[in-house]
Write a protein that holds these residues in place. Structure first.
Motif, mmCIF file in Angstrom:
data_model
loop_
_atom_site.group_PDB
_atom_site.id
_atom_site.type_symbol
_atom_site.label_atom_id
_atom_site.label_comp_id
_atom_site.label_asym_id
_atom_site.label_seq_id
_atom_site.Cartn_x
_atom_site.Cartn_y
_atom_site.Cartn_z
ATOM 1 N N PRO A 124 0.796 -1.227 0.000
ATOM 2 C CA PRO A 124 0.000 0.000 0.000
ATOM 3 C C PRO A 124 0.830 1.278 0.000
ATOM 4 C CG PRO A 124 -0.259 -1.202 2.074
ATOM 5 C CD PRO A 124 0.572 -2.044 1.186
ATOM 6 N N SER A 125 2.089 1.211 0.353
ATOM 7 C CA SER A 125 2.904 2.431 0.369
ATOM 8 C C SER A 125 3.516 2.732 -1.003
ATOM 9 C CB SER A 125 4.018 2.312 1.414
ATOM 10 O OG SER A 125 4.894 1.264 1.061
ATOM 11 N N TRP A 126 3.359 1.854 -1.970
ATOM 12 C CA TRP A 126 3.927 2.067 -3.293
ATOM 13 C C TRP A 126 2.978 2.896 -4.142
ATOM 14 C CZ3 TRP A 126 6.141 -3.236 -5.340
ATOM 15 C CH2 TRP A 126 7.200 -3.627 -4.517
ATOM 16 N N GLY A 127 3.524 3.900 -4.777
ATOM 17 C CA GLY A 127 2.755 4.689 -5.734
ATOM 18 C C GLY A 127 2.878 4.084 -7.129
ATOM 19 N N TYR A 128 2.252 4.755 -8.083
ATOM 20 C CA TYR A 128 2.269 4.197 -9.443
ATOM 21 C C TYR A 128 3.676 4.199 -10.040
ATOM 22 C CZ TYR A 128 2.398 8.904 -11.523
ATOM 23 O OH TYR A 128 2.751 10.167 -11.911
ATOM 24 N N ARG A 129 4.529 5.155 -9.663
ATOM 25 C CA ARG A 129 5.900 5.167 -10.187
ATOM 26 C C ARG A 129 6.720 4.012 -9.624
ATOM 27 N NH1 ARG A 129 7.308 9.017 -13.570
ATOM 28 N NH2 ARG A 129 6.154 10.940 -13.603
ATOM 29 N N ARG A 162 -3.971 5.717 0.499
ATOM 30 C CA ARG A 162 -4.428 4.335 0.532
ATOM 31 C C ARG A 162 -4.355 3.806 1.959
ATOM 32 N NH1 ARG A 162 -0.986 1.110 -3.309
ATOM 33 N NH2 ARG A 162 -1.165 2.936 -4.613
ATOM 34 N N GLY A 163 -5.391 3.158 2.403
ATOM 35 C CA GLY A 163 -5.374 2.574 3.745
ATOM 36 C C GLY A 163 -4.686 1.234 3.715
ATOM 37 N N GLY A 164 -3.737 1.029 4.605
ATOM 38 C CA GLY A 164 -3.016 -0.242 4.650
ATOM 39 C C GLY A 164 -3.101 -0.841 6.027
ATOM 40 N N VAL A 165 -2.364 -1.939 6.249
ATOM 41 C CA VAL A 165 -2.337 -2.610 7.547
ATOM 42 C C VAL A 165 -1.663 -1.715 8.564
ATOM 43 C CG1 VAL A 165 -1.514 -4.631 8.789
ATOM 44 C CG2 VAL A 165 -2.324 -4.859 6.440
ATOM 45 N N GLY A 166 -0.548 -1.098 8.176
ATOM 46 C CA GLY A 166 0.169 -0.211 9.080
ATOM 47 C C GLY A 166 0.339 1.141 8.415
ATOM 48 N N ASP A 167 1.050 2.039 9.046
ATOM 49 C CA ASP A 167 1.304 3.321 8.420
ATOM 50 C C ASP A 167 2.482 3.192 7.456
ATOM 51 O OD1 ASP A 167 3.389 3.035 10.111
ATOM 52 O OD2 ASP A 167 3.072 4.917 11.222
#
Length: 173
Positions: A124-129, A162-167
Motif C-alpha cells: 500500500p505504500s507504493w505509488g504508481y511510479r 491508501r489505507g493499509g495494515v500499518g502506516d
C-alpha cells in the motif's frame, strides 16, 4: 462503382457467348475493326478517362500476358500502366488486410493489469511510479501513466491516501 466490375464481367461473358457461333474469318474482321477504332481513339481524345472498375478489369484481364505480347496489343493505355494498375490493386489489397482492426492503441494485457493491482494491494505504500519501476525490473514494458490509469480505473487511491495494515513506516497503529 461496386456494380461496375460485375457488370463489365457479365458483358464480357455475353460477348464470349456471342462469339462462339461466329466463324474465324468474322472474328478476325471484328478484331481488326476494333483494333482500328482503338488506333483512331487516342487521336480524338487527349487522355482516356477510365474508372477504377475499368482499371481493375483491364489489370485482372491483361496482367498474365507477357510484356512482349502486351506491347503488340493496341491498348488505350501503355502496358506499363496496366502492370502498374495490377501492382496497385495488390498493394491496396495487402494494405487493407494488414491494417489494424480498431482505432487507438491495443489494450494492456489482462495479466499485466492483474499484476499491477496485486502489487498495489500487497504494497500500500507504493505509488504508481514505484509499481512501474518494479515492473521494469521484471522486464515488463509499460508506461507509468498506464499504471496510474489501471489503478485509477479500479478505484485504487494514490499511495499516501491508501489505507493499509500499518502506516507508511511499517509500525502497527
Amino acid at each position: 462503382m461496386l456494380l461496375r466490375l460485375p457488370y463489365l464481367a457479365l458483358t464480357s461473358l455475353f460477348a464470349v457467348v456471342r462469339l462462339l457461333p461466329m466463324s474465324d474469318t468474322n472474328k478476325d474482321i471484328e478484331i481488326l475493326a476494333l483494333r482500328h477504332q482503338l488506333v483512331v481513339l487516342p487521336r480524338q481524345i487527349d487522355k482516356p478517362r477510365l474508372t477504377r472498375s475499368d482499371r481493375a478489369f483491364l489489370a485482372a484481364l491483361l496482367h498474365r500476358l507477357p510484356r512482349l505480347r502486351l506491347r503488340q496489343l493496341h491498348l488505350i493505355v501503355s502496358p506499363e500502366t496496366v502492370l502498374r494498375w495490377h501492382r496497385d490493386l495488390l498493394r491496396r489489397h495487402h494494405a487493407k488486410a494488414s491494417r489494424p482492426k480498431g482505432p487507438g492503441r491495443p489494450p494492456t494485457h489482462r495479466r499485466i493489469q492483474t499484476l499491477v493491482l496485486r502489487l498495489a494491494r500487497e504494497n500500500p505504500s507504493w505509488g504508481y511510479r514505484r509499481i512501474h519501476g518494479e515492473l521494469a525490473m521484471l522486464a515488463i514494458k509499460i508506461a507509468p501513466s498506464t499504471v496510474w490509469e489501471i489503478l485509477h480505473r479500479n478505484g485504487i487511491e494514490p499511495a499516501p491516501q491508501r489505507g493499509g495494515v500499518g502506516d507508511c513506516c511499517g509500525t502497527g497503529g
